[in-house]
Design an enzyme around this catalytic site. Structure first.
Site, PDB file in Angstrom:
ATOM      1  N   ASP A 320     139.396  78.505 106.992  1.00 60.47           N
ATOM      2  CA  ASP A 320     138.057  78.681 107.575  1.00 60.47           C
ATOM      3  C   ASP A 320     137.621  80.122 107.396  1.00 60.47           C
ATOM      4  O   ASP A 320     138.350  81.061 107.685  1.00 60.47           O
ATOM      5  CB  ASP A 320     138.028  78.316 109.068  1.00 60.47           C
ATOM      6  CG  ASP A 320     136.626  77.880 109.496  1.00 60.47           C
ATOM      7  OD1 ASP A 320     136.477  76.702 109.886  1.00 60.47           O
ATOM      8  OD2 ASP A 320     135.679  78.700 109.389  1.00 60.47           O
ATOM      9  N   VAL A 357     135.238  78.724 100.420  1.00 59.64           N
ATOM     10  CA  VAL A 357     135.327  77.683  99.387  1.00 59.64           C
ATOM     11  C   VAL A 357     134.259  77.875  98.314  1.00 59.64           C
ATOM     12  O   VAL A 357     134.320  77.244  97.265  1.00 59.64           O
ATOM     13  CB  VAL A 357     135.169  76.263 100.000  1.00 59.64           C
ATOM     14  CG1 VAL A 357     136.263  75.954 100.985  1.00 59.64           C
ATOM     15  CG2 VAL A 357     133.786  76.068 100.633  1.00 59.64           C
ATOM     16  N   TYR A 448     120.976  69.855 101.547  1.00 59.87           N
ATOM     17  CA  TYR A 448     122.178  69.237 102.105  1.00 59.87           C
ATOM     18  C   TYR A 448     122.373  67.804 101.560  1.00 59.87           C
ATOM     19  O   TYR A 448     123.461  67.415 101.151  1.00 59.87           O
ATOM     20  CB  TYR A 448     122.012  69.232 103.625  1.00 59.87           C
ATOM     21  CG  TYR A 448     123.174  68.707 104.426  1.00 59.87           C
ATOM     22  CD1 TYR A 448     124.338  69.462 104.587  1.00 59.87           C
ATOM     23  CD2 TYR A 448     123.092  67.473 105.066  1.00 59.87           C
ATOM     24  CE1 TYR A 448     125.391  68.982 105.354  1.00 59.87           C
ATOM     25  CE2 TYR A 448     124.137  66.994 105.840  1.00 59.87           C
ATOM     26  CZ  TYR A 448     125.282  67.750 105.982  1.00 59.87           C
ATOM     27  OH  TYR A 448     126.315  67.285 106.744  1.00 59.87           O
TER      28      TYR A 448
HETATM   29  P1  NAI Z   1     131.474  72.710 112.037  1.00 60.15           P
HETATM   30  O1  NAI Z   1     130.417  73.740 111.851  1.00 60.15           O
HETATM   31  O2  NAI Z   1     132.064  72.567 113.380  1.00 60.15           O
HETATM   32  O3  NAI Z   1     132.632  72.969 111.019  1.00 60.15           O
HETATM   33  C1  NAI Z   1     132.433  73.430 109.717  1.00 60.15           C
HETATM   34  C2  NAI Z   1     133.403  74.557 109.463  1.00 60.15           C
HETATM   35  O4  NAI Z   1     133.278  74.973 108.109  1.00 60.15           O
HETATM   36  C3  NAI Z   1     133.098  75.787 110.316  1.00 60.15           C
HETATM   37  O5  NAI Z   1     134.229  76.136 111.099  1.00 60.15           O
HETATM   38  C4  NAI Z   1     132.764  76.865 109.296  1.00 60.15           C
HETATM   39  O6  NAI Z   1     133.217  78.156 109.659  1.00 60.15           O
HETATM   40  C5  NAI Z   1     133.464  76.384 108.061  1.00 60.15           C
HETATM   41  N1  NAI Z   1     132.893  76.920 106.839  1.00 60.15           N
HETATM   42  C6  NAI Z   1     131.597  77.085 106.561  1.00 60.15           C
HETATM   43  N2  NAI Z   1     131.449  77.642 105.341  1.00 60.15           N
HETATM   44  C7  NAI Z   1     132.680  77.831 104.862  1.00 60.15           C
HETATM   45  C8  NAI Z   1     133.179  78.363 103.646  1.00 60.15           C
HETATM   46  N3  NAI Z   1     132.348  78.816 102.693  1.00 60.15           N
HETATM   47  N4  NAI Z   1     134.507  78.411 103.446  1.00 60.15           N
HETATM   48  C9  NAI Z   1     135.350  77.979 104.418  1.00 60.15           C
HETATM   49  N5  NAI Z   1     134.934  77.487 105.581  1.00 60.15           N
HETATM   50  C10 NAI Z   1     133.610  77.406 105.813  1.00 60.15           C
HETATM   51  O7  NAI Z   1     130.858  71.331 111.542  1.00 60.15           O
HETATM   52  P2  NAI Z   1     131.407  69.839 111.505  1.00 60.15           P
HETATM   53  O8  NAI Z   1     130.416  68.987 112.101  1.00 60.15           O
HETATM   54  O9  NAI Z   1     132.790  69.777 111.964  1.00 60.15           O
HETATM   55  O10 NAI Z   1     131.323  69.544 109.948  1.00 60.15           O
HETATM   56  C11 NAI Z   1     132.418  69.275 109.106  1.00 60.15           C
HETATM   57  C12 NAI Z   1     131.899  68.577 107.874  1.00 60.15           C
HETATM   58  O11 NAI Z   1     131.370  67.306 108.234  1.00 60.15           O
HETATM   59  C13 NAI Z   1     130.781  69.296 107.155  1.00 60.15           C
HETATM   60  O12 NAI Z   1     130.966  69.173 105.758  1.00 60.15           O
HETATM   61  C14 NAI Z   1     129.536  68.553 107.571  1.00 60.15           C
HETATM   62  O13 NAI Z   1     128.507  68.655 106.632  1.00 60.15           O
HETATM   63  C15 NAI Z   1     130.087  67.163 107.670  1.00 60.15           C
HETATM   64  N6  NAI Z   1     129.272  66.271 108.481  1.00 60.15           N
HETATM   65  C16 NAI Z   1     129.269  66.402 109.831  1.00 60.15           C
HETATM   66  C17 NAI Z   1     128.529  65.534 110.596  1.00 60.15           C
HETATM   67  C18 NAI Z   1     128.568  65.584 112.061  1.00 60.15           C
HETATM   68  O14 NAI Z   1     127.992  64.666 112.701  1.00 60.15           O
HETATM   69  N7  NAI Z   1     129.227  66.549 112.650  1.00 60.15           N
HETATM   70  C19 NAI Z   1     127.651  64.513 109.975  1.00 60.15           C
HETATM   71  C20 NAI Z   1     127.793  64.419 108.554  1.00 60.15           C
HETATM   72  C21 NAI Z   1     128.559  65.296 107.865  1.00 60.15           C
END
Ligand code: NAI
Length: 705
Positions: A320, A357, A448
């Site tokens: 992360d 990433v 997105y």
């Molecule tokens: P979140 O924001 O809690 O977690 C995403 C994590 O990715 C964060 O901790 C962030 O620091 C990290 N991150 C961001 N850019 C980064 C990079 N360049 N390199 C390494 N780490 C990086 O969000 P969530 O909801 O847990 O999302 C996880 C995945 O699920 C994402 O890909 C999101 O698009 C996808 N998603 C989530 C949904 C939801 O309902 N929560 C719905 C559909 C998709």
């Protein structure tokens, strides 16, 4: 036609069979169940007779025949072993994969044995059963291979402990065949006579089903879920209506030896039976020894995946960047470190990775962290994500690129070095995190949605490259409360949407048990389902040399747009295959813009072209008349006379054909273009052969495709 020994070890499947409770009840009726075993016949509290398994994967047997080039006039089911891992649910899909494991040679006039082994999973992901099938091919011996090792089942020197009598009805094969084995031998008197029997014979597997019921009644009454292993050898055919007895000897705790005899003559019809029974221990899926990288695991969904995988034994790279929700800022180590500490507190093993990433260097470093710390990578969950929502006009390149860089390019950057490690070791599981926004569209998320749908394209192509290395790639569209969704879901709703409602499915896709690759799943709020790109049957319009007009497209728009009867393709070639076979079929009867009916025939074209594809050098000494009876609109009768190394084809019926082939016009065209293998056409009943069946084997040799 020689055995194709090169098929040894080549993967067969996945063969997917959807079934409902009616299929399992039909099977139960086919093997003699009725009111006295209502648990197999009534949809309330339905249980499945375990021997349903082999009837349900009958197509695997067909593939063994096709792949091995078996002489279909001489094949018999020799032996069958079934090992049960979980009870068979009354409905769902069965996914079967396997291979041919042995070709044994009994000698020139004695035949060959072909052994195929397969594993079948339920659509819930549970492994249901392993089948080891031995096909006895009477006419394929003498290829110079080794003979099969001797297997002996020692029967106790005493009367059987239990005897179960049964009276299969004279019509039993007519019911049993509806479960899949519609081979003529069990229904057609003329065919049976040609094969040397006075009338159609019972399916060996039908008698096997009677025996399975008898064994359950005697040893685990009312509990088919306790059947662990069922083995037997088919020895003698049986005529329908002949009473049978299943003789059972209990040999040790949880094990019995059995055979089925003809109750009138005492002749053994199924021999060498082994039946093992007892409770099936619940299988716990573990990840011991596996190394998992989870990107964006410092919070939200990624953190939950990391903790759950660690609890089941995986060693984890918690990646992360620790940045802001929109990806701005240089990030912080705190997010990844915190999750590493949580895993260690649970007794697990984890290391942190702070790389982004969004660059190839970052992706390379993340994989290097795993290899340096734990020596390998088995699992990669591409999960990192940011959001920069704006309506399209306001979507300046910076926001567009930032989102594509993390989601789509990020998955490329990490998957590529991870795939290299997985390819070398011949194992891998990769998850793409997609989104309903990409699959279905969402206002203000063009960046997105594009990235998330791009991940599906990446998965679709990569799954093909990963196939032969046992690398499975699937996609999950989650719904969960997290930093990304805190302002788009009502607060009271957020409480009920925990990432823990998504993670079980993701863990399953990361496991060795995962049988699928290239699938998309929605998961969240206790709801799981699969999404797919489906292609409608459409219409074939215009002609080979004249494209359809714009007006013609409009006139046929309903048909072009309809998804009724649509299907999913595993890859581009499958779709092109369908387009090509649609072209070789008669064009759609259509109402063109000028109101004219157009049709093109092509069955007759195949017969016109037949003499040109004749291979004279293969016809020395051949004297045969093939009669083709093609049913359907485009059908008709054609005969093909091969004599003195010449081939003459004429429309109409010959008065003395040696061999008559009956098939529908559409199946005939599929057969001719190779999309319907001859063996499959025959065993599925699409192709009927009358007269000298052996002569039909010559067709492949005498004509170029
Ligand atoms: P979140 O924001 O809690 O977690 C995403 C994590 O990715 C964060 O901790 C962030 O620091 C990290 N991150 C961001 N850019 C980064 C990079 N360049 N390199 C390494 N780490 C990086 O969000 P969530 O909801 O847990 O999302 C996880 C995945 O699920 C994402 O890909 C999101 O698009 C996808 N998603 C989530 C949904 C939801 O309902 N929560 C719905 C559909 C998709």
């Amino acid at each position: 036609m020689a055995l194709n020994l090169e098929a040894l070890g080549k993967k067969i499947g996945p063969i997917i069979k959807d079934y409902t409770w009616k299929d399992t009840v039909l099977y139960a009726l086919g093997v003699g169940a009725g009111f006295s075993e209502l648990e197999y016949c009534y949809e309330k509290n339905l249980k499945v007779i375990p021997s349903f398994s082999i009837a349900a994967i009958f197509e695997f047997l067909t593939h063994i025949g096709i792949n091995s080039n078996l002489n279909l006039a001489g094949i018999l089911h020799g032996e069958q072993e079934l090992i049960f891992h979980n009870p068979i649910p009354p409905e769902g899909s069965l996914i079967t994969e396997g291979k041919i494991t042995h070709y044994y040679d009994k000698g020139k006039d004695k035949g060959a044995l072909v052994v195929g082994e397969s594993d079948t999973y339920h659509s819930t992901g549970k492994k249901l059963f392993t089948s080891i099938i031995t096909v006895f091919s009477r006419l394929d011996g003498g290829f110079g291979g080794e003979n099969a090792p001797k297997k002996e089942v020692v029967f106790p020197d005493r009367e059987p402990d239990l005897v179960v009598s049964a009276s299969p009805s004279p019509d039993q094969p007519l019911i049993y065949r509806l479960s899949g084995d519609i081979f003529d031998l069990h229904v057609n008197s003329e065919f049976a006579k040609m094969a040397g029997f006075k009338m159609p014979i019972m399916h060996g597997l039908c008698t096997h089903g009677f025996a399975c019921r008898a064994l359950i009644q005697s040893l685990v009454p009312g509990a088919p879920e306790k059947v662990r292993r069922l083995v037997c050898r088919f020895t003698k055919p049986l005529y329908p209506g002949t009473p049978i007895k299943t003789l059972i000897w209990k040999t040790e705790e949880g094990k019995a030896i059995w055979r089925v005899v003809n109750a009138e003559t005492g002749a053994v019809t199924i021999d060498n039976g082994i039946f093992e029974y007892g409770d099936i221990p619940e299988e716990k899926i573990r990840f011991d020894g596996r190394v998992a990288i989870i990107t964006g695991a410092g919070a939200g969904l990624g953190r939950t995946y990391a903790l759950e995988l660690a609890k089941r034994g995986a060693r984890i790279v918690v990646n992360d960047l620790g940045g802001a929700r929109d990806g701005a800022g240089s990030g912080s180590a705190a997010a990844a470190d915190k999750v590493v500490d949580e895993i260690k507190a649970l007794g697990g093993e984890a290391v942190a990775s702070y790389d982004s990433v969004s660059t190839p260097e970052g992706g390379g470093n993340i994989v290097k962290t795993a290899v340096d710390a734990f020596g390998t990578v088995d699992i990669l969950i591409n999960n990192a994500g940011i959001l920069r929502d704006k309506s399209f006009i306001k979507m300046e390149p910076e926001s567009w690129n930032a989102v594509l860089d993390v989601h789509l390019n990020g998955a490329y950057n990490v998957s590529r070095p991870a795939f290299t490690v997985m390819k070398d070791k011949g194992y891998g599981r990769i998850i793409m995190t997609t989104s309903a926004a990409g699959l279905y569209g969402n206002f203000g998320q063009t960046n997105y949605s594009s990235a998330k749908m791009g991940l599906i394209g990446l998965m679709n192509a990569l799954k093909l490259e990963g196939e032969k290395y046992n690398i499975k790639i699937n996609a999950v569209a989650p719904v969960a409360a997290s930093r990304l969704t805190e302002d788009v879901m009502p607060p009271d709703f957020l409480e009920k949407v925990k990432p823990e409602f998504v993670s079980p499915l993701v863990l399953f896709l990361c496991s060795e048990k995962c049988p699928v690759s290239g699938n998309i799943y929605n998961a969240g709020m206790s709801c799981f389902n699969r999404a797919a790109v489906v292609t409608g049957p459409g219409a074939t319009l215009g002609s080979q040399d004249k494209p359809e007009t714009l007006e013609g497209i409009i006139a046929n728009l309903d048909k072009i747009s309809s998804l009724k009867g649509g299907k999913e393709y595993g890859q581009l070639n499958d779709q092109i295959g369908d387009v090509l076979s649609a072209l070789s079929k008669p064009l759609d009867s259509k109402v063109s813009a000028i109101g004219k009916q157009e049709k093109t025939a092509s069955v007759s074209a195949v017969f016109e072209a037949m003499p040109a594809s004749f291979i004279k050098s293969s016809a020395a000494g051949v004297d045969v008349v093939f009669q083709y009876n093609i049913s359907g609109d485009k059908g008709g009768d054609w005969c093909c006379v091969i004599k003195d190394e010449t081939c003459t084809v004429k429309a109409g019926k010959h008065d003395k054909p040696n061999c008559t082939l009956k098939i529908s016009d559409s199946d005939f065209l599929l057969l001719m273009d190779g999309s319907l293998p001859a063996m499959q056409a025959y065993t599925s009943g699409k192709l009927k052969i009358e007269g000298d069946i052996m002569k039909s084997q010559l067709i492949e040799k005498l004509f170029k495709r």
